[in-house]
Design an enzyme around this catalytic site. Structure first.
Site, PDB file in Angstrom:
ATOM      1  N   SER A   1       0.849  -1.180   0.000  1.00  0.00           N
ATOM      2  CA  SER A   1       0.000   0.000   0.000  1.00  0.00           C
ATOM      3  C   SER A   1       0.890   1.237   0.000  1.00  0.00           C
ATOM      4  CB  SER A   1      -0.936  -0.037   1.209  1.00  0.00           C
ATOM      5  OG  SER A   1      -1.790   1.080   1.222  1.00  0.00           O
TER       6      SER A   1
ATOM      7  N   TYR B   1      -4.491   8.629  -6.254  1.00  0.00           N
ATOM      8  CA  TYR B   1      -3.555   7.598  -5.798  1.00  0.00           C
ATOM      9  C   TYR B   1      -3.956   7.131  -4.405  1.00  0.00           C
ATOM     10  CZ  TYR B   1       0.840   5.446  -4.297  1.00  0.00           C
ATOM     11  OH  TYR B   1       1.793   4.574  -3.802  1.00  0.00           O
TER      12      TYR B   1
ATOM     13  N   LYS C   1      -5.298   3.338  -2.899  1.00  0.00           N
ATOM     14  CA  LYS C   1      -4.660   2.626  -1.792  1.00  0.00           C
ATOM     15  C   LYS C   1      -5.623   2.466  -0.603  1.00  0.00           C
ATOM     16  CE  LYS C   1      -0.615   1.964  -3.697  1.00  0.00           C
ATOM     17  NZ  LYS C   1      -0.156   0.596  -4.033  1.00  0.00           N
TER      18      LYS C   1
END
Length: 292
Positions: A141, A155, A159
């Site tokens: 992650s 982004y 995650k």
């Protein structure tokens, strides 16, 4: 933390293994005496690794966004080596830009690799590991899943999604003897930066970008060698009691604690409102209408 002296010759399945963190994970596993199914879009960079470790590296061309290809690759690795013991979902991309700047295609592309790619690999690997009665899935992650930051919203979203899925996966897989760990790295000097995508900038966010550039410049170098992340992951998979989450880096360790302390303080300030929003009552009749 407790570690054991594990039996070597374990089989790893690593995505994004041709460069960066993935390459470091593969090299560390091989140095430890294990075997590696190294998956990547472009396997040309894996030729030297395979040549240096004859019979111990299986290079697999793979686009993790192709679910059928993922299942075929995991099956090929398990059939070739006889099993898959450790999966490292490392393949990922970085897209930069303000949330408003992203097109639908750009937003979906970020999720396809970082979330759906890891989901497909996890599904494919779990079937094999469930049959074995053992296995360890390591999800790479980011500190970006602890908190979203300006210019990394999509982004971080990918995650956050990865971690939510992985929390549930860990609870479901444990009954089959399969462990799931989430690794949250900070910055490492990899090609993630040179290969990142940037949304078409809007002039309204130019002042924000200037402020961020100034912050980055004043902070100085903060990234580390990928080898250090690989050493940490080896320690993780060698442990007889591996953590659900592992922060990689002192800076991100401190940042994570600061973020959660701030959240806890804010929750406490709004405790009265939170508690007032709950008062259990019987279900309404429309939810469970009487029969007949």
């Amino acid at each position: 933390m407790t570690t054991t002296s594990p039996a070597r010759d374990r089989v790893w399945f690593i995505t994004g293994a041709s460069r960066g963190l993935g390459r470091a994970f593969a090299e560390a596993a091989l140095a430890a005496g294990d075997r590696v199914a190294a998956a990547a879009r472009d396997t040309e960079a894996l030729a030297a690794l395979a040549a240096d470790h004859p019979g111990r590296v299986l290079d697999l061309p793979l686009d993790v966004t192709d679910r059928a290809a993922v299942f075929a690759a995991v099956d090929r690795a398990a059939d070739h080596f006889g099993r898959v013991d450790i999966v490292v979902n490392n393949a990922g991309t970085l897209s930069m830009g303000a949330v408003e700047e992203f097109t639908e295609a750009e937003a979906r592309a970020q999720m396809e690799v970082n979330f759906f790619g890891a989901l497909w690999v996890s599904q494919a690997a779990l079937g094999r590991m469930r049959a074995q009665g053992a296995g360890h899935i390591v999800q790479v992650s980011s500190i970006g899943a602890v908190a979203g930051h300006a210019s990394t919203g999509l982004y971080s979203a990918s995650k956050f999604a990865l971690e939510g899925m992985s929390e549930a996966l860990a609870a479901e897989a444990a009954r089959f003897g399969v462990r799931v760990s989430i690794v949250q790295p900070g910055g490492y000097w990899t090609e993630l930066y040179t290969r990142m995508r940037t949304a078409q900038p809007m002039a309204e966010y130019d002042p924000m970008r200037a402020e961020l550039e100034e912050q980055y410049a004043s902070a100085g170098p903060t990234d580390s060698e990928p080898r250090l992340a690989a050493e940490a992951v080896l320690t993780l998979v060698d442990s007889d009691d591996p953590p659900r989450r592992l922060l990689l880096g002192g800076m991100v360790y401190d940042l994570a604690f600061d973020v959660y302390r701030g959240r806890m303080a804010e929750w406490e300030r709004w405790e009265d409102v939170s508690r007032a929003a709950e008062h259990p009552v019987p279900p309404p009749e429309w939810l469970f209408p009487a029969a007949g």
